[in-house]
Scaffold this motif. Sequence first.
Motif, PDB file in Angstrom:
ATOM      1  N   ARG A   1       5.629  19.072  -0.139  1.00 18.69           N
ATOM      2  CA  ARG A   1       6.563  18.157   0.436  1.00 18.69           C
ATOM      3  C   ARG A   1       5.805  16.707   0.668  1.00 18.69           C
ATOM      4  NH1 ARG A   1      11.165  18.241   3.390  1.00 18.69           N
ATOM      5  NH2 ARG A   1      11.167  20.488   3.415  1.00 18.69           N
ATOM      6  N   THR A   2       6.501  15.884   0.019  1.00 21.07           N
ATOM      7  CA  THR A   2       5.948  14.339  -0.160  1.00 21.07           C
ATOM      8  C   THR A   2       6.323  13.479   1.592  1.00 21.07           C
ATOM      9  OG1 THR A   2       5.656  14.224  -2.400  1.00 21.07           O
ATOM     10  CG2 THR A   2       5.570  11.928  -1.000  1.00 21.07           C
ATOM     11  N   LEU A   3       5.336  13.082   2.323  1.00 21.39           N
ATOM     12  CA  LEU A   3       5.705  12.585   3.439  1.00 21.39           C
ATOM     13  C   LEU A   3       5.129  11.098   3.021  1.00 21.39           C
ATOM     14  CD1 LEU A   3       4.826  15.425   5.717  1.00 21.39           C
ATOM     15  CD2 LEU A   3       7.022  14.709   5.069  1.00 21.39           C
ATOM     16  N   ARG A   4       5.544  10.077   4.238  1.00 25.04           N
ATOM     17  CA  ARG A   4       4.987   8.806   4.394  1.00 25.04           C
ATOM     18  C   ARG A   4       4.398   8.729   5.689  1.00 25.04           C
ATOM     19  NH1 ARG A   4       6.990   5.240   0.328  1.00 25.04           N
ATOM     20  NH2 ARG A   4       6.129   3.639   1.791  1.00 25.04           N
TER      21      ARG A   4
ATOM     22  N   MET B   1       0.787  -1.314  -0.055  1.00 22.74           N
ATOM     23  CA  MET B   1      -0.153  -0.076   0.050  1.00 22.74           C
ATOM     24  C   MET B   1       0.756   1.264  -0.055  1.00 22.74           C
ATOM     25  SD  MET B   1      -2.405   1.519   3.089  1.00 22.74           S
ATOM     26  CE  MET B   1      -3.875   0.842   2.758  1.00 22.74           C
ATOM     27  N   ASN B   2       0.646   2.043  -0.645  1.00 25.46           N
ATOM     28  CA  ASN B   2       1.197   3.364  -0.983  1.00 25.46           C
ATOM     29  C   ASN B   2       0.812   4.332   0.249  1.00 25.46           C
ATOM     30  OD1 ASN B   2       2.437   5.909  -1.437  1.00 25.46           O
ATOM     31  ND2 ASN B   2       1.692   5.939  -3.645  1.00 25.46           N
ATOM     32  N   ASP B   3       1.572   4.669   1.091  1.00 17.59           N
ATOM     33  CA  ASP B   3       1.320   5.557   2.231  1.00 17.59           C
ATOM     34  C   ASP B   3       1.724   7.035   2.138  1.00 17.59           C
ATOM     35  OD1 ASP B   3       4.120   5.010   2.962  1.00 17.59           O
ATOM     36  OD2 ASP B   3       3.568   4.728   5.014  1.00 17.59           O
ATOM     37  N   GLU B   4       2.090   7.395   0.970  1.00 21.50           N
ATOM     38  CA  GLU B   4       2.475   8.635   0.647  1.00 21.50           C
ATOM     39  C   GLU B   4       1.218   9.908   0.756  1.00 21.50           C
ATOM     40  OE1 GLU B   4       4.436   8.982  -2.941  1.00 21.50           O
ATOM     41  OE2 GLU B   4       6.528   8.059  -2.279  1.00 21.50           O
ATOM     42  N   PHE B   5       1.735  10.894   1.394  1.00 21.45           N
ATOM     43  CA  PHE B   5       0.664  12.297   1.363  1.00 21.45           C
ATOM     44  C   PHE B   5       1.502  13.447   1.235  1.00 21.45           C
ATOM     45  CE2 PHE B   5       1.856  11.629   5.440  1.00 21.45           C
ATOM     46  CZ  PHE B   5       1.920  12.740   6.376  1.00 21.45           C
ATOM     47  N   THR B   6       0.806  14.603   0.830  1.00 18.71           N
ATOM     48  CA  THR B   6       1.657  15.653   0.567  1.00 18.71           C
ATOM     49  C   THR B   6       1.118  16.624   1.598  1.00 18.71           C
ATOM     50  OG1 THR B   6       1.774  15.285  -1.975  1.00 18.71           O
ATOM     51  CG2 THR B   6       2.013  17.639  -1.033  1.00 18.71           C
ATOM     52  N   LEU B   7       1.950  17.545   1.969  1.00 18.09           N
ATOM     53  CA  LEU B   7       1.883  18.718   2.764  1.00 18.09           C
ATOM     54  C   LEU B   7       2.759  19.897   2.228  1.00 18.09           C
ATOM     55  CD1 LEU B   7       2.330  17.622   6.463  1.00 18.09           C
ATOM     56  CD2 LEU B   7       0.130  17.904   5.155  1.00 18.09           C
ATOM     57  N   TYR B   8       2.207  21.086   2.210  1.00 19.22           N
ATOM     58  CA  TYR B   8       2.994  22.262   1.898  1.00 19.22           C
ATOM     59  C   TYR B   8       3.905  22.587   3.066  1.00 19.22           C
ATOM     60  CZ  TYR B   8      -0.024  22.795  -2.246  1.00 19.22           C
ATOM     61  OH  TYR B   8      -0.490  22.459  -3.477  1.00 19.22           O
ATOM     62  N   ASP B   9       5.228  22.947   2.504  1.00 16.70           N
ATOM     63  CA  ASP B   9       5.926  23.633   3.463  1.00 16.70           C
ATOM     64  C   ASP B   9       5.494  25.332   3.501  1.00 16.70           C
ATOM     65  OD1 ASP B   9       7.388  21.355   3.885  1.00 16.70           O
ATOM     66  OD2 ASP B   9       9.257  22.267   2.777  1.00 16.70           O
ATOM     67  N   LEU B  10       5.833  26.012   4.747  1.00 21.38           N
ATOM     68  CA  LEU B  10       5.332  27.155   4.883  1.00 21.38           C
ATOM     69  C   LEU B  10       6.517  28.161   5.156  1.00 21.38           C
ATOM     70  CD1 LEU B  10       2.208  26.440   6.922  1.00 21.38           C
ATOM     71  CD2 LEU B  10       2.356  26.556   4.499  1.00 21.38           C
ATOM     72  N   LYS B  11       6.213  29.471   4.949  1.00 27.31           N
ATOM     73  CA  LYS B  11       7.101  30.391   5.719  1.00 27.31           C
ATOM     74  C   LYS B  11       6.164  31.301   6.299  1.00 27.31           C
ATOM     75  CE  LYS B  11      10.273  34.121   4.564  1.00 27.31           C
ATOM     76  NZ  LYS B  11      11.205  34.874   3.356  1.00 27.31           N
ATOM     77  N   VAL B  12       6.661  31.723   7.490  1.00 24.78           N
ATOM     78  CA  VAL B  12       5.700  32.536   8.570  1.00 24.78           C
ATOM     79  C   VAL B  12       6.519  33.628   8.557  1.00 24.78           C
ATOM     80  CG1 VAL B  12       4.419  32.781  10.513  1.00 24.78           C
ATOM     81  CG2 VAL B  12       4.473  30.563   9.393  1.00 24.78           C
ATOM     82  N   GLU B  13       6.304  34.884   8.355  1.00 25.70           N
ATOM     83  CA  GLU B  13       7.084  36.155   8.176  1.00 25.70           C
ATOM     84  C   GLU B  13       6.267  37.259   8.764  1.00 25.70           C
ATOM     85  OE1 GLU B  13       9.527  38.631   4.998  1.00 25.70           O
ATOM     86  OE2 GLU B  13       8.077  37.412   4.150  1.00 25.70           O
ATOM     87  N   VAL B  14       7.097  38.094   9.677  1.00 22.06           N
ATOM     88  CA  VAL B  14       6.459  39.183  10.219  1.00 22.06           C
ATOM     89  C   VAL B  14       6.495  40.355   9.285  1.00 22.06           C
ATOM     90  CG1 VAL B  14       6.919  41.100  12.038  1.00 22.06           C
ATOM     91  CG2 VAL B  14       7.500  38.655  12.316  1.00 22.06           C
ATOM     92  N   ILE B  15       5.452  40.874   9.059  1.00 22.45           N
ATOM     93  CA  ILE B  15       5.165  42.167   8.240  1.00 22.45           C
ATOM     94  C   ILE B  15       4.543  43.181   9.211  1.00 22.45           C
ATOM     95  CG2 ILE B  15       4.930  40.726   6.300  1.00 22.45           C
ATOM     96  CD1 ILE B  15       1.806  41.167   6.119  1.00 22.45           C
ATOM     97  N   SER B  16       4.563  44.247   8.563  1.00 21.09           N
ATOM     98  CA  SER B  16       4.209  45.613   9.550  1.00 21.09           C
ATOM     99  C   SER B  16       2.514  45.912   9.008  1.00 21.09           C
ATOM    100  CB  SER B  16       5.072  46.578   9.335  1.00 21.09           C
ATOM    101  OG  SER B  16       5.067  47.319   7.787  1.00 21.09           O
ATOM    102  N   SER B  17       1.949  46.873   9.809  1.00 16.10           N
ATOM    103  CA  SER B  17       0.898  47.351   9.333  1.00 16.10           C
ATOM    104  C   SER B  17       0.825  48.898   9.641  1.00 16.10           C
ATOM    105  CB  SER B  17      -0.449  46.663  10.211  1.00 16.10           C
ATOM    106  OG  SER B  17      -0.374  46.964  11.590  1.00 16.10           O
ATOM    107  N   ASP B  18      -0.309  49.549   9.685  1.00 13.41           N
ATOM    108  CA  ASP B  18      -0.113  50.991  10.349  1.00 13.41           C
ATOM    109  C   ASP B  18       0.067  51.414  11.757  1.00 13.41           C
ATOM    110  OD1 ASP B  18      -2.822  50.004  10.836  1.00 13.41           O
ATOM    111  OD2 ASP B  18      -3.877  51.663  10.031  1.00 13.41           O
ATOM    112  N   LYS B  19       0.066  50.238  12.381  1.00 15.99           N
ATOM    113  CA  LYS B  19       0.153  50.366  13.866  1.00 15.99           C
ATOM    114  C   LYS B  19       1.622  49.996  14.164  1.00 15.99           C
ATOM    115  CE  LYS B  19      -2.873  48.664  16.719  1.00 15.99           C
ATOM    116  NZ  LYS B  19      -3.943  47.737  17.227  1.00 15.99           N
ATOM    117  N   PRO B  20       2.330  50.646  15.206  1.00 16.77           N
ATOM    118  CA  PRO B  20       3.528  50.232  15.513  1.00 16.77           C
ATOM    119  C   PRO B  20       3.649  48.837  16.273  1.00 16.77           C
ATOM    120  CG  PRO B  20       2.619  51.848  17.371  1.00 16.77           C
ATOM    121  CD  PRO B  20       1.621  51.577  16.163  1.00 16.77           C
ATOM    122  N   MET B  21       4.675  48.191  15.977  1.00 16.08           N
ATOM    123  CA  MET B  21       4.965  46.824  16.581  1.00 16.08           C
ATOM    124  C   MET B  21       5.534  47.007  18.156  1.00 16.08           C
ATOM    125  SD  MET B  21       6.352  44.665  13.462  1.00 16.08           S
ATOM    126  CE  MET B  21       7.044  45.502  12.344  1.00 16.08           C
TER     127      MET B  21
END
Length: 128
Positions: free
Chosen positions: A96-99, A1-21
Motif C-alpha cells: 500500500r502506498t502512503l504519503r 518533494m515526493n513523500d510517498e512510502f510503501t507498507l504491506y497490508d497484513l492478515k493476522v489469522e488464528v491457526i491451531s497447533s497440537d495443543k488445545p486453544m
Amino acid sequence: MNDEFTLYDLKVEVISSDKPMVCRHREGDYFLVEGENLVFPQTTSFSMYSLAALLPLLPAKQRELHENDWMLSDSIIACPDPNCGARFKITRTRPRTLRHSECTVEKIHSTKEDITMNMEEIKNGSEN
C-alpha cells in the motif's frame, strides 16, 4: 518533494497447533492491518493479551526487510498464554502506498545522508 512510502497490508489469522486453544481463540478468526489501521470483521474478537503480544511486531512486518532478516521469515507467533495452543499467522497481503503528509503534520527531517553526517559528528565529538 515526493513523500510517498510503501507498507504491506497484513492478515493476522488464528491457526491451531497440537495443543488445545484455551483463550477463546477460534481457528480462522483474523484481523487485517491496512496502512496504520487494524480492521476487525464484526464476528471476530481478540484477546487484549494476544494483541499486546502481536502489536510490536506488526509495523516491522509491514516494512521492506532484508532477505536474511528473521522478521521476514518468522511468521507464526504463539499466544502469550503458555497453556494455549493458538498461533497467529502474519501474512503480507499487498503493498500500500502512503504519503508522509497524510500520516503526520511533522516535516520530513532527515535523509540518510543527514543521519550519516550526524553520526560522524557524534563520533568526531566523542574523540575530543
